[in-house]
Design a protein around this motif. Structure first.
Motif: not given
Length: 504
Positions: A383-392, A481-497
């Motif tokens: 519900r609350e993480c819907q844009n890049p700013e909220s993720w950062e 989380t692992d030496g800056y080798s894992s990537g996250l895009s706001s398109i793929y936010q569910s992966t992090f969730i």
């Protein structure tokens, strides 16, 4: 602020804040009540069956022994055997047909006094210039001609006179003039040899006869299994159980199990698979559920398993259900629980405190509460993480280091890309590679599914017509989380969730 509870447990520095713990546990109990008010128990059972079907480490020998043991359980065996036999009729009728062929004489009673069955199996038809014979008709005509000295007089013809063997030998299509109904009745009364003959046995060997009356043959084979303890039928059943995909067996058989037997099956599987799955990566959410259950030990009731499964392995299904328009009341109650939980002073060691107090509860109770807490976190993130700013903001509040990336997609599975490892080098060669990759990606479908096959519910990509967020409004990061080798895009936010809520 959303606390991801990522602080490493410190068992010697836990503040025993009983008021805070009681408040949180009370809210989690309320959440459990709300979930059960919204989820139909039959649907929860189906979710559990789907999770079990997703276990990917079950050996053929293990699945055979497991289902064979259930077939021997008095309270389950009849219903489970019936379901299994229907499954075998659909997929491998010849296996049971071979058993029936060795006892074909029993079909004499199957046809007695039942003209409909007789016509379905022994009828024949002629089309064009050739003769299309049914399996029963073919067996009858072959046997009659081969044994004409004992049964030719029992053949009934539709015409004014019968046909001699010599005439039929040169013109076999004359068999079409047989009165099938009367002829079979004569064979039932006067030619017992036919029902145990090789010709008749061959006609039923492929199992097509089962489709004339399934219920009759289901009951027949059940009697063979449990009344006569016929070894041949058990050999065929064991072979079938050891050959089918585990997911297929679960899909067809688990729905008929009593709660106690379903619980036994889940326990048995998880106890044997848990240690093996712990050595693997969590590439399948069913694996994590198996590990959790394997740690639980004794169970209070299957309802605890159903709930644990709903908030972990089937968390997306649960979220989708609660987002339904008709579930507005449970959704309001959950929002209220979220508000109350957020108002409780933050405790970085809340999970540690719950686990340290586990002596007051059974292990499965502890894991259930942790599962409820993780799902509540999952609900808030959706519900609350819907844009890049909220993720950062989420990263900063939870002390997760990150770097902005110019890429809009995740790195390849085998590690960071050349661009990521070069300190964001913007050389021409890298830019060319990046443009080529982006061009190729544009041709791909913009409809994503997660690792367990569900739609990306968190992004509401429910319609093919709904487009992804414009790339100009997206942002990508590399996480610490692992030496800056894992990537996250706001398109793929569910992966992090998913990872954040399930300990990834």
């Amino acid at each position: 602020m959303i606390d991801l509870l990522l602080t490493k447990p410190n068992w010697n520095d836990v503040v025993d804040d009983q008021d805070s713990i009681r408040s949180r546990m009370s809210l989690l109990t309320d959440l459990e009540t709300v979930i059960w008010s919204a989820v139909d128990r039959a649907e929860a059972r189906l979710w559990l069956c789907n999770t079990v079907a997703g276990f990917n480490c079950v050996t053929l020998l293990h699945q055979r022994d497991l289902f064979r043991a259930l077939l021997r359980t008095p309270r389950t065996k009849r219903d489970l055997a019936s379901q299994l036999l229907h499954f075998m009729f659909d997929t491998s009728p010849h296996k049971l047909g071979s058993v029936l062929a060795r006892r074909s004489h029993v079909l004499e009673k199957f046809f007695q006094g039942n003209p409909k069955r007789v016509l379905l199996w022994f009828s024949c038809s002629s089309s064009g210039g050739g003769l299309e014979q049914g399996k029963g008709f073919k067996a009858l005509s072959q046997f009659a001609f081969k044994n004409r000295d004992i049964c030719w007089e029992e053949l009934e013809w539709k015409g004014k006179h019968g046909q001699s063997p010599a005439v039929v030998a040169t013109k076999p299509h004359y068999f079409l003039d047989l009165d099938i109904q009367k002829t079979v009745e004569n064979f039932l009364e006067h030619v017992p040899e036919f029902w145990s003959s090789d010709e008749f046995a061959e006609s039923v060997k492929d199992g097509d006869i089962f489709f004339i009356d399934r219920s009759f043959f289901v009951q027949y084979f059940i009697d063979l299994m449990y009344k006569e303890e016929y070894k041949d039928i058990w050999d065929v059943v064991n072979e079938f159980l050891g050959q089918q995909p585990f997911s297929s067996l679960c899909g067809r058989l688990l729905i008929v199990l009593e709660d106690q037997d379903l619980c036994y099956l889940v326990e048995s599987l998880c106890e044997s698979l848990g240690p093996r799955m712990e050595l693997q990566q969590f590439n399948d959410i069913s694996n994590l559920f198996a590990i959790l259950v394997s740690k639980c030990g004794a169970y209070g009731s299957i309802d605890q398993l159903l709930l644990l499964n709903a908030v972990t392995a089937q968390r997306r299904q649960l979220l989708r259900l609660l987002r339904d328009e008709e579930a507005w009341e449970p959704q309001e109650k959950i929002n209220e629980i979220v508000s109350k939980m957020s108002a409780i002073p933050s405790n970085p060691n809340i999970l540690t405190t719950i686990l340290k107090n586990k002596y007051k509860m059974k292990t499965i109770e502890v894991i259930k509460y942790v599962g409820l807490l993780s799902w509540l976190l999952y609900y808030r993130l959706s519900r609350e993480c819907q844009n890049p700013e909220s993720w950062e903001s989420l990263f900063v509040n939870n002390q997760i280091g990150f770097r902005n990336s110019n890429k809009h997609t995740l790195p390849e599975r085998d590690g960071p890309s050349e661009e990521d490892c070069s300190g964001f080098d913007s050389s021409s060669s890298v830019r060319v590679k990046s443009r080529r990759k982006k061009k190729a990606r544009k041709k791909k479908r913009t409809y994503y599914r997660d690792e367990d096959g569900d739609d990306d519910e968190l992004l509401d990509y429910d319609s093919a017509s709904q487009k992804l967020v414009s790339l100009s409004n997206t942002r990508s990061w590399l996480l610490s989380t692992d030496g800056y080798s894992s990537g996250l895009s706001s398109i793929y936010q569910s992966t992090f969730i998913d990872s954040a809520c399930l300990g990834g």
